[in-house]
Design a protein around this motif. Structure first.
Motif, PDB file in Angstrom:
ATOM      1  N   ILE A  44      85.170   8.109 -12.819  1.00 31.33           N
ATOM      2  CA  ILE A  44      84.896   8.994 -13.115  1.00 31.33           C
ATOM      3  C   ILE A  44      82.684   8.869 -12.647  1.00 31.33           C
ATOM      4  O   ILE A  44      83.050   9.577 -11.901  1.00 31.33           O
ATOM      5  N   GLU A  45      82.257   7.282 -12.952  1.00 30.08           N
ATOM      6  CA  GLU A  45      81.775   6.931 -11.957  1.00 30.08           C
ATOM      7  C   GLU A  45      81.606   5.807 -10.611  1.00 30.08           C
ATOM      8  O   GLU A  45      81.173   6.481  -9.716  1.00 30.08           O
ATOM      9  N   ARG A  46      83.048   6.190 -10.879  1.00 27.90           N
ATOM     10  CA  ARG A  46      83.751   5.278  -9.542  1.00 27.90           C
ATOM     11  C   ARG A  46      84.053   6.023  -8.489  1.00 27.90           C
ATOM     12  O   ARG A  46      83.838   5.719  -7.336  1.00 27.90           O
ATOM     13  N   TRP A  47      84.625   7.560  -9.027  1.00 26.13           N
ATOM     14  CA  TRP A  47      84.905   8.857  -8.101  1.00 26.13           C
ATOM     15  C   TRP A  47      83.411   9.058  -7.844  1.00 26.13           C
ATOM     16  O   TRP A  47      83.417   8.994  -6.451  1.00 26.13           O
ATOM     17  N   LEU A  48      82.184   8.870  -8.366  1.00 26.88           N
ATOM     18  CA  LEU A  48      81.055   9.557  -7.699  1.00 26.88           C
ATOM     19  C   LEU A  48      80.215   8.472  -6.771  1.00 26.88           C
ATOM     20  O   LEU A  48      79.951   8.654  -5.864  1.00 26.88           O
ATOM     21  N   ARG A  49      80.392   7.048  -6.898  1.00 23.37           N
ATOM     22  CA  ARG A  49      80.860   6.153  -6.106  1.00 23.37           C
ATOM     23  C   ARG A  49      81.032   6.381  -4.936  1.00 23.37           C
ATOM     24  O   ARG A  49      80.683   5.906  -3.451  1.00 23.37           O
ATOM     25  N   LEU A  50      82.011   6.714  -4.665  1.00 24.35           N
ATOM     26  CA  LEU A  50      83.225   6.952  -3.650  1.00 24.35           C
ATOM     27  C   LEU A  50      82.886   7.704  -3.040  1.00 24.35           C
ATOM     28  O   LEU A  50      82.494   7.829  -1.787  1.00 24.35           O
ATOM     29  N   GLY A  51      82.473   9.330  -3.607  1.00 30.45           N
ATOM     30  CA  GLY A  51      81.126  10.210  -3.123  1.00 30.45           C
ATOM     31  C   GLY A  51      80.376   9.679  -2.023  1.00 30.45           C
ATOM     32  O   GLY A  51      80.147  10.220  -0.719  1.00 30.45           O
ATOM     33  N   GLU A  52      80.058   9.449  -2.740  1.00 24.58           N
ATOM     34  CA  GLU A  52      78.114   8.660  -2.112  1.00 24.58           C
ATOM     35  C   GLU A  52      78.298   7.550  -1.111  1.00 24.58           C
ATOM     36  O   GLU A  52      78.252   7.478   0.143  1.00 24.58           O
ATOM     37  N   ALA A  53      79.778   7.397  -0.899  1.00 25.87           N
ATOM     38  CA  ALA A  53      79.962   6.352  -0.171  1.00 25.87           C
ATOM     39  C   ALA A  53      81.028   7.527   0.870  1.00 25.87           C
ATOM     40  O   ALA A  53      80.648   6.704   2.286  1.00 25.87           O
ATOM     41  N   ALA A  54      81.434   8.000   1.133  1.00 32.78           N
ATOM     42  CA  ALA A  54      81.570   9.208   1.823  1.00 32.78           C
ATOM     43  C   ALA A  54      80.143  10.226   2.477  1.00 32.78           C
ATOM     44  O   ALA A  54      80.844  10.968   3.269  1.00 32.78           O
ATOM     45  N   GLY A  55      79.282  10.186   2.178  1.00 31.77           N
ATOM     46  CA  GLY A  55      77.941  10.806   1.866  1.00 31.77           C
ATOM     47  C   GLY A  55      77.712  12.110   1.563  1.00 31.77           C
ATOM     48  O   GLY A  55      77.149  12.904   1.706  1.00 31.77           O
ATOM     49  N   LEU A  56      78.642  11.858   0.265  1.00 34.10           N
ATOM     50  CA  LEU A  56      77.676  13.437  -0.333  1.00 34.10           C
ATOM     51  C   LEU A  56      77.306  12.841  -2.167  1.00 34.10           C
ATOM     52  O   LEU A  56      77.468  11.695  -2.384  1.00 34.10           O
ATOM     53  N   ASP A  57      76.399  13.243  -2.414  1.00 40.22           N
ATOM     54  CA  ASP A  57      75.087  13.172  -3.326  1.00 40.22           C
ATOM     55  C   ASP A  57      75.928  13.621  -4.795  1.00 40.22           C
ATOM     56  O   ASP A  57      77.264  14.094  -4.326  1.00 40.22           O
ATOM     57  N   ARG A  58      75.955  12.703  -5.835  1.00 34.38           N
ATOM     58  CA  ARG A  58      75.993  13.177  -6.780  1.00 34.38           C
ATOM     59  C   ARG A  58      76.210  14.362  -7.264  1.00 34.38           C
ATOM     60  O   ARG A  58      77.030  15.090  -7.762  1.00 34.38           O
ATOM     61  N   MET A  59      75.095  15.276  -7.397  1.00 37.45           N
ATOM     62  CA  MET A  59      74.562  16.206  -7.945  1.00 37.45           C
ATOM     63  C   MET A  59      75.301  17.494  -7.044  1.00 37.45           C
ATOM     64  O   MET A  59      76.045  18.159  -8.286  1.00 37.45           O
TER      65      MET A  59
END
Lengths: 254, 254
Positions: A111-126
């Motif tokens: 789940i944490e790795r997916w959140l980091r994938l989001g960040e890498a793609a320009g998406l905030d965690r929130m």
């Protein structure tokens, strides 16, 4: 209510398939219905998605990801055998992470790795954590899958996880495609997919061995194929919703 | 459908209790209904049980023990929060055990420790594992508890675990009583109770903190007390069944 020996016989029950025949049928279903063939996935791997479309997928697929430990806890609760639970529980840790013991490094989890994938793609965690932008079709597909794992037999619930047989190849394809076509995504973001290649193979082997052991009759085996088909439809339906939102312009991935 | 400001007011809702008041009420319920007061437990701790009666209890209580990881997996599946799941999952490992990492010693777990308790008391593993001698009243009580954890709200399911607030003292009493009164039980068999003293305290602290955080209204708090009462009744009912079987001579612990 005849009890004589010349009472009409029941029609003969079909013999169970061999394990090889079961696998052959699983592969035939996957060839037709697994989401590697979905037009949205094909566009993704051909490098045809816009940044917004890719972000829409990352956000909506996260809704699926965050429910994996839930469905695995529901499967765990169906397992009478302690040794089997001791093995299956690993899947929950794989996504939720594990604390480090005695100074050893823990695992942040999928789940944490997916959140980091989001960040890498320009998406905030929130926006991912809030779940606000999740499409109704995605919600229904995920809810359907979780309830399937809640209500089905242990055999069917485990059979529904057999899409892992086909996930590692898809991950390998995806990693290559993303590196080639979407260089704006930071490479560290692909870690989720890389880790799932090994985890998926191990999980698929475990689930397939259980299915072969437990599905003793043809009827059991047909329930296995139905559960697998159902799960393919969950993944396909998720992409249908994302594709519809992106092509009609209603995607809003923040 | 009046919308004027002098419409009749709803009766004032009672204010929530303070955390101290909630605990006071939990303790009052436990003082009356927790199974430390059950006649069978009193006879056990006074050294008045025959070997057969004690074995009957060990066998029937094992049916409860083996369902603890099941009910905790059902609670786990209700928890939306990953960090909370990462903490709660420890309870499943405490009973199912954990594999050792990198040569470190694993933990056999509470179910295994209970099987060893049975052996120390002269009961083979097989009658425990087969579950054959389990009394119907014990089956119903355990099934009720598991279904409560399956169907209740997360708050209620967690509140039902609050009997752990009172378990450690009972374990300490039991260890002393068994050492004094039942010297024929090998001391190593008491390990289950010894381990639960610390685990129970930690689990109770965790559950109580969650209950205080989540039960914001008086109605929530009343649901907490009802869930706790329900759980006390599960444990009490289990002993009722064992006591009835032993006093009427229908106990058969193999």
């Amino acid at each position: 209510m005849s009890t004589t020996t010349d009472a009409p016989r029941r029609p003969a029950r079909p013999l169970p398939w061999t394990p090889g025949e079961v696998e052959h049928r699983l592969r035939a279903i996957a060839a037709e219905r697994y989401h590697h063939r979905h037009p949205f996935n094909l566009r993704m791997h051909d490098g045809l998605l816009t940044r917004e479309e890719l972000r829409c997928w990352v956000l909506n697929r996260f809704h699926y990801q965050r429910h994996i430990p839930i469905k695995d806890a529901l499967i765990l609760a169906k397992l009478d055998d302690r040794d089997l639970r001791r093995s299956w529980i690993r899947r929950i840790h794989d996504h939720d992470g594990r604390d480090g013991d005695d100074g050893e490094q823990g695992d942040a989890g999928g789940i944490e790795r997916w959140l980091r994938l989001g960040e890498a793609a320009g998406l905030d965690r929130m926006p991912l954590l809030s779940g606000e932008g999740v499409l109704p079709g995605v919600r229904f597909a995920v809810e359907g899958y979780v309830n399937f794992c809640r209500l089905a037999t242990p055999l069917e619930a485990i059979a529904s996880s057999l899409t892992e047989l086909f996930a590692p190849d898809l991950m390998v394809t995806r990693i290559g495609a993303w590196e080639r076509h979407y260089p704006w995504i930071e490479p560290e973001g692909l870690r989720y997919f890389q880790v799932r290649v090994q985890q998926g193979r191990r999980d698929a082997d475990e689930a397939l061995a259980l299915v072969h052991r437990w599905a003793e009759t043809r009827a059991d085996q047909e329930r296995v194929l139905a559960a697998f088909t159902y799960k393919c439809d969950v993944l396909w339906s998720l992409l249908d919703a994302v594709e519809h939102a992106t092509t009609t312009g209603s995607a809003d991935a923040g």
